[in-house]
Design a protein around this motif. Structure first.
Motif, PDB file in Angstrom:
ATOM      1  N   GLY A 125       0.813  -1.259  -0.070  1.00 33.87           N
ATOM      2  CA  GLY A 125       0.143  -0.039  -0.097  1.00 33.87           C
ATOM      3  C   GLY A 125       0.863   1.380   0.076  1.00 33.87           C
ATOM      4  N   GLY A 126       0.163   2.480  -0.357  1.00 35.27           N
ATOM      5  CA  GLY A 126       0.900   3.598  -0.421  1.00 35.27           C
ATOM      6  C   GLY A 126       0.447   4.604   0.697  1.00 35.27           C
ATOM      7  N   LEU A 147       4.098  -1.608  -4.299  1.00 41.15           N
ATOM      8  CA  LEU A 147       3.045  -1.315  -4.871  1.00 41.15           C
ATOM      9  C   LEU A 147       2.589  -2.150  -6.245  1.00 41.15           C
ATOM     10  CD1 LEU A 147       4.044   2.432  -4.458  1.00 41.15           C
ATOM     11  CD2 LEU A 147       2.246   1.400  -3.216  1.00 41.15           C
ATOM     12  N   GLY A 148       1.528  -1.597  -6.874  1.00 28.46           N
ATOM     13  CA  GLY A 148       1.149  -2.068  -8.030  1.00 28.46           C
ATOM     14  C   GLY A 148       0.308  -3.333  -7.775  1.00 28.46           C
ATOM     15  N   LEU A 149       0.260  -4.631  -8.253  1.00 25.42           N
ATOM     16  CA  LEU A 149      -0.542  -5.587  -7.874  1.00 25.42           C
ATOM     17  C   LEU A 149      -0.059  -5.983  -6.294  1.00 25.42           C
ATOM     18  CD1 LEU A 149      -2.329  -7.882  -8.525  1.00 25.42           C
ATOM     19  CD2 LEU A 149      -0.983  -9.214  -9.158  1.00 25.42           C
ATOM     20  N   ARG A 163      -1.361  -4.232 -13.265  1.00 25.07           N
ATOM     21  CA  ARG A 163      -2.148  -3.073 -12.715  1.00 25.07           C
ATOM     22  C   ARG A 163      -1.346  -1.775 -13.405  1.00 25.07           C
ATOM     23  NH1 ARG A 163      -6.351  -4.209 -10.590  1.00 25.07           N
ATOM     24  NH2 ARG A 163      -6.235  -2.090  -9.903  1.00 25.07           N
ATOM     25  N   ALA A 164      -2.030  -0.473 -13.226  1.00 26.58           N
ATOM     26  CA  ALA A 164      -1.782   0.776 -13.423  1.00 26.58           C
ATOM     27  C   ALA A 164      -1.166   1.007 -14.853  1.00 26.58           C
ATOM     28  CB  ALA A 164      -0.197   0.953 -12.671  1.00 26.58           C
ATOM     29  N   ARG A 165      -2.197   0.321 -15.702  1.00 27.04           N
ATOM     30  CA  ARG A 165      -2.089   0.745 -17.143  1.00 27.04           C
ATOM     31  C   ARG A 165      -2.619   2.069 -17.534  1.00 27.04           C
ATOM     32  NH1 ARG A 165      -0.433  -3.455 -20.480  1.00 27.04           N
ATOM     33  NH2 ARG A 165      -1.055  -5.615 -19.955  1.00 27.04           N
ATOM     34  N   GLU A 166      -3.847   2.318 -16.656  1.00 31.06           N
ATOM     35  CA  GLU A 166      -4.378   3.664 -16.994  1.00 31.06           C
ATOM     36  C   GLU A 166      -3.514   4.788 -16.384  1.00 31.06           C
ATOM     37  OE1 GLU A 166      -8.052   1.873 -15.873  1.00 31.06           O
ATOM     38  OE2 GLU A 166      -7.562   0.670 -17.395  1.00 31.06           O
ATOM     39  N   GLU A 167      -3.775   6.005 -16.771  1.00 32.33           N
ATOM     40  CA  GLU A 167      -2.938   7.021 -16.123  1.00 32.33           C
ATOM     41  C   GLU A 167      -3.249   7.460 -14.919  1.00 32.33           C
ATOM     42  OE1 GLU A 167      -0.543   8.791 -17.557  1.00 32.33           O
ATOM     43  OE2 GLU A 167      -0.637  10.568 -15.920  1.00 32.33           O
ATOM     44  N   LYS A 172      -1.044   7.801  -9.526  1.00 36.57           N
ATOM     45  CA  LYS A 172      -1.254   7.617  -8.236  1.00 36.57           C
ATOM     46  C   LYS A 172       0.117   6.700  -7.637  1.00 36.57           C
ATOM     47  CE  LYS A 172      -4.096   5.335  -4.418  1.00 36.57           C
ATOM     48  NZ  LYS A 172      -2.836   5.667  -3.367  1.00 36.57           N
ATOM     49  N   LEU A 173       0.159   5.615  -8.499  1.00 40.88           N
ATOM     50  CA  LEU A 173       1.312   4.879  -8.194  1.00 40.88           C
ATOM     51  C   LEU A 173       2.827   5.478  -7.954  1.00 40.88           C
ATOM     52  CD1 LEU A 173       1.945   1.175  -9.257  1.00 40.88           C
ATOM     53  CD2 LEU A 173       3.905   2.817  -9.147  1.00 40.88           C
TER      54      LEU A 173
END
Ligand code: KIV
Length: 273
Positions: A125-126, A147-149, A163-167, A172-173
């Motif tokens: 988590g972040g 982070l990520g998956l 994960r995190a393919r979208e802007e 956020k990542l």
């Protein structure tokens, strides 16, 4: 007369991991959950050994990482620490033992460090775990981010896909990664995200970034030991390189043993007292 000295093995520290990133030397990290395997892995030159909560999957046979308990993680970590002379040993704080409050996170970390003798903890988590990260660090316990998956949130994500393919998620990542660094984390795991994003995170952070399914442009790589050794032969994500077929080798050896016992060729004359 020869004098036998105990061989001095220099232990890897978080400081050394930072130096490795600074000089561009990649960091090798692998999971381990028991004494025998940790001994082999450490002896083979691993920099970081992660007692991952993936023990829930590969050791206990659960579908997810959620069921594993803090006591079970401490049991695995204690066995690993006894075997390791050189690597830095990092232990996952399992699901349900840090999300409640920063006090809970601190108590869980202290139990891990005190009872197992491990060198650092990792948590997923972040910004959501910022207070816990700060509280654990204030007690002098090194923290690694993830982070990520993040498999502990699998029921929120719904799938184990990239994960995190979208802007929005990507930005956020990156913000979370910077925040974890600002908090004082000594390193960060990035799991299953686009290689370009992982590269950007690694370039933007001073601390080492270790990838699993995050491409080559990070500061090190981590894999689950059972996967890279081909023990779990049914799990085949694109990022996984298999370095052995232990499933095949063990099956062959066990088949041979069963055959020898049935054929009464084991034990033979030399194998008895
Ligand atoms: O639990 C684990 O094995 C992990 C790695 C996948 C990084 O967190």
């Amino acid at each position: 007369m020869s004098v036998h000295r105990k061989q001095e093995v220099k232990r890897i520290t978080t400081h050394q991991l930072q130096e490795m990133k600074n000089r561009g030397e990649k960091i090798a990290m692998l999971t381990a959950y028991d004494y025998s395997m940790a001994r082999i892995i450490d002896g083979a030159g691993m920099d970081v050994i992660l007692v991952g909560d993936s023990a829930s999957n590969v050791m206990a046979g659960n579908e997810t990482t959620l069921p594993i308990t803090l006591d079970q993680m401490i049991y695995h970590a204690t066995s690993v620490v006894k075997a390791v002379k050189r690597a830095l040993v990092v232990v996952d704080i399992p699901f349900g033992y840090y999300q409640g409050s920063s006090g809970e996170a601190l108590r869980s970390s202290i139990r891990i460090m005190k009872e197992s003798g491990a060198h650092a903890v990792k948590m997923e988590g972040g910004s959501e775990v910022k207070d816990s990260v700060l509280r654990i660090l204030s007690a002098g316990v090194p923290v690694m981010g993830h982070l990520g998956l993040t498999p502990q949130s699998i029921y929120k994500f719904g799938t184990y896909s990239v994960r995190a393919r979208e802007e929005g998620e990507a930005s956020k990542l990156l913000d979370d990664a910077k925040l974890l660094e600002e908090c004082g984390c000594f390193g960060l795991v990035l799991e299953k995200i686009p290689a370009e994003l992982a590269k950007k995170v690694s370039q933007n952070l001073k601390i080492p970034v270790i990838g699993i399914g995050a491409g080559p442009d990070v500061d090190g790589q981590v894999l689950v030991m059972q996967d890279m050794l081909g023990i779990t032969n049914e799990f085949k994500p694109r990022f996984l390189r298999r370095y052995a077929d232990l499933h095949g080798m063990i099956t062959g050896a066990v088949n041979k043993y069963v055959g020898d016992v049935k054929a009464k060729s084991f034990p033979n004359e030399e194998e008895k007292y």
